[in-house]
Scaffold this active site. Structure first.
Site, short mmCIF file in Angstrom:
data_model
loop_
_atom_site.label_atom_id
_atom_site.label_comp_id
_atom_site.label_asym_id
_atom_site.label_seq_id
_atom_site.Cartn_x
_atom_site.Cartn_y
_atom_site.Cartn_z
N GLY A 131 0.83 -1.20 0.00
CA GLY A 131 0.00 0.00 0.00
C GLY A 131 0.86 1.23 0.00
O GLY A 131 2.08 1.18 0.18
N SER A 132 0.22 2.38 -0.23
CA SER A 132 0.94 3.65 -0.26
C SER A 132 0.02 4.75 0.19
O SER A 132 -1.20 4.61 0.19
CB SER A 132 1.49 3.94 -1.66
OG SER A 132 0.44 3.99 -2.60
N GLY A 133 0.61 5.86 0.59
CA GLY A 133 -0.15 7.02 1.03
C GLY A 133 0.72 8.25 0.98
O GLY A 133 1.79 8.25 0.36
N SER A 134 0.27 9.31 1.66
CA SER A 134 1.03 10.56 1.64
C SER A 134 2.38 10.41 2.32
O SER A 134 3.32 11.13 2.03
CB SER A 134 0.22 11.66 2.32
OG SER A 134 -0.09 11.28 3.65
N PHE A 135 2.50 9.42 3.26
CA PHE A 135 3.75 9.21 3.98
C PHE A 135 4.80 8.54 3.11
O PHE A 135 6.00 8.72 3.31
CB PHE A 135 3.50 8.34 5.21
CG PHE A 135 3.03 6.95 4.87
CD1 PHE A 135 3.93 5.94 4.59
CD2 PHE A 135 1.69 6.67 4.81
CE1 PHE A 135 3.49 4.67 4.25
CE2 PHE A 135 1.24 5.40 4.48
CZ PHE A 135 2.15 4.40 4.20
N GLY A 136 4.39 7.69 2.17
CA GLY A 136 5.31 6.89 1.37
C GLY A 136 4.67 5.58 0.98
O GLY A 136 3.50 5.54 0.60
N VAL A 183 4.51 0.99 1.69
CA VAL A 183 4.79 -0.16 2.55
C VAL A 183 5.01 -1.38 1.66
O VAL A 183 4.19 -1.67 0.78
CB VAL A 183 3.64 -0.43 3.53
CG1 VAL A 183 3.95 -1.65 4.39
CG2 VAL A 183 3.39 0.78 4.41
N LYS A 207 8.09 0.02 5.97
CA LYS A 207 7.38 1.27 5.72
C LYS A 207 8.41 2.32 5.32
O LYS A 207 9.18 2.82 6.15
CB LYS A 207 6.61 1.71 6.97
CG LYS A 207 5.77 2.97 6.77
CD LYS A 207 4.92 3.25 8.00
CE LYS A 207 4.06 4.49 7.81
NZ LYS A 207 3.21 4.76 8.99
N ASP A 221 -5.40 9.69 14.07
CA ASP A 221 -5.76 9.41 12.68
C ASP A 221 -6.33 8.00 12.55
O ASP A 221 -5.97 7.25 11.65
CB ASP A 221 -4.54 9.57 11.77
CG ASP A 221 -4.92 9.69 10.29
OD1 ASP A 221 -6.09 10.03 10.00
OD2 ASP A 221 -4.07 9.44 9.43
#
Length: 636
Positions: A354-359, A361, A375, A470
């Protein structure tokens, strides 16, 4: 009925003013600017006319402004841009005209902007694309012109984008592929030209893509095939050509998704000619690839391998993992950066979890056979660097069966990574909304007890309480036994020195944020209680708080609250009611009603009215015991 000028005489302590669907007409009085403590105004679904009063700029605490579904006219006043805490702006379905104010780009707290169904006729201002925290944008059904800016890549948090039914021209910028959180995109009914960018294949979260009724040409990118979340595609009424891809989502699409593209070819079910010529072209291209290009590529790989081997020793000491608690898992004391590369097959997409604003995984297998999750943090902002440090600090000394364990960390100037235990069954979000999975009633109840236990521990079981800040289904992971583990403490807060609350400017996820957190930045353990309440509703209704149905003042909480007394079957997930035993269904509904009452208590608008997580754990366990005694054991 009109809004009286005396509205300005209401109490200074008034925080919410909601008068939806009441047939109110006339102007919005300028005296509304006297109500300086309001954080929510909703006059949706009335017949208000005239312009938006400029005195609205006095409402500096305002977070939520909903004037949708009225007959307001004139310009969107610049004074709205002075409300720096504004998070949600609903002006859709009015008669507003003129330009989009360039100053909208200054609203750094904005999470939702809804201007659809007006008469706006300008270009989208360049400054607008600087809204890095915005999650939803709807500018549909206007008369907007000009091109889409390459600066769209700045909107890293964007989830939904609807620019349909305008006069936007030019090409779709390839930088749209940078928006890793994007789920719904509609650019339909414009005059866009050029090709569909290959970079759309980077949008791993994409669920809906509508590019119909434009002037797009070229081939349909095969990069869309691996997007497992993609469920809806509409490319009809363009000038596309070549073969319709047949893999991935395209297996389930029908001819309606591609009609009126006269140069397309493919399978008979798509009602287009077969691709005989294209097949011969591909065979010839394959022969050229094998004879000429492949030897060159192999030679280049050999040269690069030599360079990598030469650099390996020099880089090995620089990218090392600092030992924290590896011995209990049988892990080596030190792991090099190159071992991380080997474990993830050089961060191959097949290992991407998965991915998101943080980077991102990645899943990886270490040399001793242990499977872990890596991560990897993006470091294009100070916020991401702080998120890495916060998560390390938060989870270094906490241990609980319902928290994801951080095994170690890797940190250098240009690479930062957390190494975590691998949770094999993925996120709660996946289990709620995938067609391939289904959770039964008791599984859902057990999962919520697991989450509540984790929150009780970080709120009440530590000398320094921690607030997650969050909490949402994508941050809750399920193991092989369907036990829930809370993860992602990147914006967590410590309530040190005996404090019960603190302040922050961090923007949480839309739909799960407590009013005092979103409007004033006040953080306490009750912030997590609110988010837990929303998730508790979501788990048993299978409705996201950001569903399209929640407009005009209706939200997930009010929808459930209004249905509790007369139509509970309309809100409970229908998958839980698929049984021939009427008594079993009746018991399910009775138990669900008790659960939803608890959930509504958890997400009360005022924090003082919410219970704490210790009380929630006790209540949920009582509900579970009662359910097993009266329902589950009798059936099984």
């Amino acid at each position: 009925m009109k809004l009286p000028n005396s509205i300005g005489n209401l109490s200074d302590s008034l925080q919410m003013l909601m008068i939806d669907l009441c047939g109110i007409n006339g102007n919005i009085p300028s005296e509304i600017g006297y109500l300086s403590n309001l954080f929510k105004i909703s006059f949706a679904g009335n017949v208000l006319n005239g312009s938006i009063p400029t005195t609205i700029s006095n409402l500096q605490a305002l977070q939520h402004l909903n004037l949708a579904g009225n007959e307001l006219d004139g310009f969107i006043v610049d004074e709205l841009c002075d409300i720096r805490r504004l998070a949600y702006l609903y002006l859709s379905r009015n008669k507003l005209s003129g330009a989009m104010p360039p100053c909208l780009g200054n609203l750094i707290s904005l999470q939702g902007l809804y201007l659809g169904g007006n008469k706006l006729s300008s270009e989208i201002p360049s400054s607008f694309w600087n809204l890095t925290g915005v999650l939803e944008v709807n500018l549909s059904s206007n008369m907007l012109v000009g091109n889409l800016s390459f600066k769209i890549r700045n909107m890293k948090a964007l989830i939904r984008l609807d620019l349909s039914r305008n006069n936007i021209s030019g090409t779709i910028p390839s930088t749209i592929g940078s928006l890793q959180n994007l789920q719904n995109v509609s650019l339909a009914n414009n005059i866009l030209q050029g090709t569909i960018p290959e970079s759309l294949g980077n949008l791993l979260s994409l669920v809906k893509l509508d590019l119909s009724q434009n002037n797009l040409s070229g081939e349909i990118p095969k990069s869309l095939e691996p997007l497992t979340s993609l469920k809806y595609v509409n490319l009809s009424y363009n000038r596309l050509q070549g073969e319709i891809p047949s893999g991935g989502v395209f297996n389930d699409l029908t001819a309606e998704s591609f009609m009126m593209n006269k140069a397309l070819c493919g399978e008979p079910k798509m009602q287009v000619p077969p691709c005989r010529k294209e097949q011969r072209k591909r065979s010839k291209a394959k022969w050229i690839l094998l004879k000429y290009i492949l030897p060159l590529v192999l030679s280049a790989i050999l040269v690069l391998s030599g360079i990598v081997l030469f650099q390996r020793k020099r880089m090995n000491s620089r990218h090392t993992i600092m030992k924290q608690d590896l011995s209990t898992l049988g892990m080596p004391r030190r792991i090099s950066y190159f071992e991380i590369l080997d474990a993830t097959n050089r961060f191959d997409e097949s290992n991407l979890l998965g991915s998101g604003s943080f980077g991102s995984v990645f899943k990886g297998r270490l040399s001793n056979g242990i499977i872990v999750a890596f991560k990897i943090f993006n470091f294009d902002s100070e916020a991401m660097s702080k998120s890495f440090e916060v998560e390390c600090d938060t989870l270094r000394n906490v241990r609980h069966r319902n928290l994801v364990k951080i095994i170690s960390s890797c940190s250098s100037d240009d690479f930062k990574c957390l190494i975590m235990e691998f949770i094999p069954n993925g996120s709660l979000e996946k289990w709620l909304y995938s067609h391939n999975y289904c959770l039964d009633f008791l599984q859902r109840l057990n999962i919520m007890i697991n989450i509540a236990s984790a929150l009780e521990y970080i709120h009440h079981g530590l000398s320094t309480p921690i607030v997650h800040c969050d909490l949402k289904p994508s941050n809750i992971l399920l193991d092989d036994d369907m036990v829930a583990h809370v993860s992602d403490f990147g914006i967590a807060k410590f309530l040190d020195e005996g404090k019960s609350k603190t302040l922050t400017e961090t923007i949480p996820t839309i739909g799960y944020v407590a009013p005092e957190y979103g409007s004033l930045g006040i953080v306490s353990t009750k912030v997590d209680v609110y988010s837990f309440g929303i998730i508790l509703i979501e788990v048993f209704t299978r409705k996201r708080p950001t569903e399209d149905m929640f407009v005009g003042g209706l939200d997930l909480k009010s929808w459930v609250s209004e249905s509790m007394s007369h139509s509970l079957t309309q809100v409970i997930d229908s998958n839980l009611l698929q049984d021939d035993d009427e008594q079993y269904i009746a018991n399910i509904l009775t138990t669900a009603s008790t659960i939803l009452e608890l959930a509504l208590n958890c997400c009360a608008n005022f924090s003082q009215r919410r219970c704490n997580m210790s009380e929630v754990v006790v209540s949920l366990n009582k509900i579970k015991d009662m359910f097993i005694q009266t329902c589950y054991l009798k059936k099984y």
